[in-house]
Scaffold this motif. Structure first.
Motif, PDB file in Angstrom:
ATOM      1  N   THR A 224       4.736  85.527  53.972  1.00 51.04           N
ATOM      2  CA  THR A 224       4.784  84.202  54.603  1.00 51.04           C
ATOM      3  C   THR A 224       4.552  84.243  56.105  1.00 51.04           C
ATOM      4  N   ASN A 255       2.901  79.947  51.299  1.00 48.10           N
ATOM      5  CA  ASN A 255       1.641  80.624  51.022  1.00 48.10           C
ATOM      6  C   ASN A 255       1.315  80.423  49.551  1.00 48.10           C
ATOM      7  N   ARG A 257      -0.977  81.391  47.805  1.00 45.93           N
ATOM      8  CA  ARG A 257      -1.626  82.505  47.116  1.00 45.93           C
ATOM      9  C   ARG A 257      -0.624  83.494  46.519  1.00 45.93           C
ATOM     10  N   LEU A 302      -3.784  87.722  50.216  1.00 46.63           N
ATOM     11  CA  LEU A 302      -2.755  86.763  50.612  1.00 46.63           C
ATOM     12  C   LEU A 302      -3.034  86.119  51.957  1.00 46.63           C
ATOM     13  N   VAL A 303      -3.933  86.697  52.729  1.00 47.34           N
ATOM     14  CA  VAL A 303      -4.275  86.131  54.024  1.00 47.34           C
ATOM     15  C   VAL A 303      -5.781  86.012  54.110  1.00 47.34           C
ATOM     16  N   ARG A 326      -3.102  77.245  53.698  1.00 50.76           N
ATOM     17  CA  ARG A 326      -1.760  77.190  54.286  1.00 50.76           C
ATOM     18  C   ARG A 326      -1.067  78.518  54.032  1.00 50.76           C
ATOM     19  N   VAL A 327      -1.193  79.405  54.959  1.00 46.74           N
ATOM     20  CA  VAL A 327      -0.640  80.741  54.835  1.00 46.74           C
ATOM     21  C   VAL A 327      -0.126  81.171  56.192  1.00 46.74           C
TER      22      VAL A 327
END
Length: 479
Positions: A224, A255, A257, A302-303, A326-327
């Motif tokens: 996060t 996040n 993802r 994840l990013v 939105r991460v």
């Protein structure tokens, strides 16, 4: 007559026991790390030699004992231990450990953009190491991102056992709380600290669930980008004196993802009730099973701004493809902390400028206790890779993939006790603040990683104030 050697002044070619120094790797609160090889075997693999800055430091003896008791692929191998003596005959303990080519957890994530599956694998490895440590009766007590190194291919190591202990080990300090980092303390530890804050002779006894909560905090911040608020403390919500902390948002809310299996595992480690967290072995098995069974959505980074194509996963429409995901956003609690830091920084700046004008001198450090990176790096070769030993020594952020980095760019957390020679609270000098019993001054022009001599505290950099030290410089030394 040449100057006498000190633990942090060794140069390539100097000997520490049977080990020949090859290069400087970094310096921390209690130790300095060198890259070395066995002198009798020049072609052998390099090792990390960690040398105590203070003579007869019991932390190093404690760390050596824990490492000798614990054998796991996620824990660095203890190769040797011994004593290095100064010209005056003072003994400094040293440890020789496996050299790790890795990055601290959060930096690894920034560089390699891991997927949910890779994060689950890292959690499984670290939890597996904790399980072996706990089964031997040991505790780490300082699990955090800076003390987890990850190699480029994803192999993880739990580092820095200097704050650890085991059943029956004599205490090293008489403080209320054991060594550790506040952001990683569980709700039961924070409740104990609040309840017994002004009592003497009371000590919090760490348990295995404290290590698991800290691993949960590490995983939460990894996916996060922010710490979970210490609001998993139900008593704080009912106490009229204490401001209620903001609720913790689930990882997927910050996040999208993060796959559900990973989010559930993180929430389990962060459970308010210690019994709900389970054991380290159970966490390791759950993470490994989730990594094996997860579908293709677990292989999405994840990013990052663009999501790579994954078979069987619905892709974003062209008009939304370039929209930011939105991460790594901030929770309300994180935003509150950022605003508080800005307010403190602004007040500190005003007080600092007033103090400078009042005293009529310029801010500069006169203490010789902290060696600057420029002085230590002179004449030393750069090391590809990185050795991390956390707060008890150093986390070096230099890898073969980032040769432009300067050796000695450190991120060292403010220690739990004042440094030797540091001014202690109450802090009456203008512009200083009290942190963990010591007096510090914020370095307003620098953000983490803070570098040699400076320490990180809640996302900001601080310099320790010694009895004769002046505030730190506001710019780097000219090259």
């Amino acid at each position: 007559m040449p100057d006498a050697l000190t633990p942090d002044s060794l140069r390539p070619g100097d000997m520490v026991g049977p080990w020949r120094i090859e290069g400087y790797a970094g310096r921390g609160t209690y130790g300095v790390v060198y890259r070395a090889r066995r002198a009798s075997r020049p072609g052998s693999v390099p090792v990390a030699l960690k040398l105590a800055l203070f003579a007869y430091d019991p932390r190093f003896l404690r760390e050596a004992e824990l490492l000798s008791r614990t054998h796991h692929p996620a824990i660095p191998e203890l190769v040797d231990r011994g004593w290095w003596h100064t010209d005056e005959g003072r003994g400094h303990p040293y440890l020789v450990m496996q050299w790790i080519e890795g990055r601290p957890l959060y930096e690894w994530a920034r560089v390699h953009e891991p997927t949910s599956r890779q994060v689950l694998q890292v959690v499984a490895q670290v939890a597996g190491g904790l399980a072996v440590l706990h089964m031997s009766g040991g505790l780490h007590r300082d699990v955090k991102g800076d003390n987890i190194l990850v190699e480029p291919e994803g192999r993880a190591f739990l580092m820095d056992f200097g704050s650890g202990t085991w059943a029956g080990a004599p205490p090293l300090t008489e403080s209320l709380m054991p060594p550790g980092t506040r952001e990683y303390r569980g709700p039961e530890a924070l409740r104990f600290q609040w309840k017994h804050l002004r009592e003497r002779g009371v000590h919090y006894e760490s348990r295995t669930y404290d290590d698991l909560y800290a691993l949960g905090v590490s995983a939460y911040r990894l996916v996060t980008g922010c710490y979970p608020p210490p609001g998993t403390d139900p008593e704080a919500r009912e106490d009229p004196i204490r401001e209620p902390p903001p609720p913790r948002e689930p990882p997927q809310a910050l996040n999208a993802r993060v796959i559900p299996e990973l989010a559930v595992l993180i929430e389990r480690m962060l459970a308010a009730g210690p019994e709900a967290r389970g054991s380290a072995r159970e966490i390791a098995e759950a993470a490994e099973l989730a990594a094996e069974r997860a579908g293709p959505e677990a292989d999405v980074p994840l990013v990052g701004r663009r999501q790579p194509p994954v078979a069987g996963v619905e892709q974003a429409s062209p008009e939304r493809e370039n929209a930011p995901v939105r991460v790594l956003t901030e929770s309300p609690g994180e935003r509150w902390r950022v605003r508080a830091r800005l307010l403190v920084a602004a007040v500190g700046l005003v007080l600092l400028m007033v103090g400078i004008c009042w005293r009529g001198d310029s801010p500069r450090v006169q203490s010789s206790q902290f060696v600057q990176a420029e002085e230590l790096d002179e004449g030393l070769e750069e090391d590809g890779g990185m050795v991390g030993v956390g707060d008890a020594s150093v986390t070096v952020r230099v890898t073969s993939e980032d040769s432009s980095a300067v050796p000695g760019a450190l991120t060292v957390q403010v220690p739990d006790e004042p440094l030797p020679g540091q001014m202690r609270a109450p802090c009456r000098r203008r512009g200083t603040v009290a942190i963990k019993g010591g007096c510090w001054i914020p370095w307003l022009t620098l953000t983490p990683p803070c570098g040699d001599g400076a320490y990180e505290w809640k996302g900001a950099c601080f310099w320790p104030i010694t009895e004769r030290a002046q505030p730190p410089p506001t710019s780097k030394k000219p090259q």
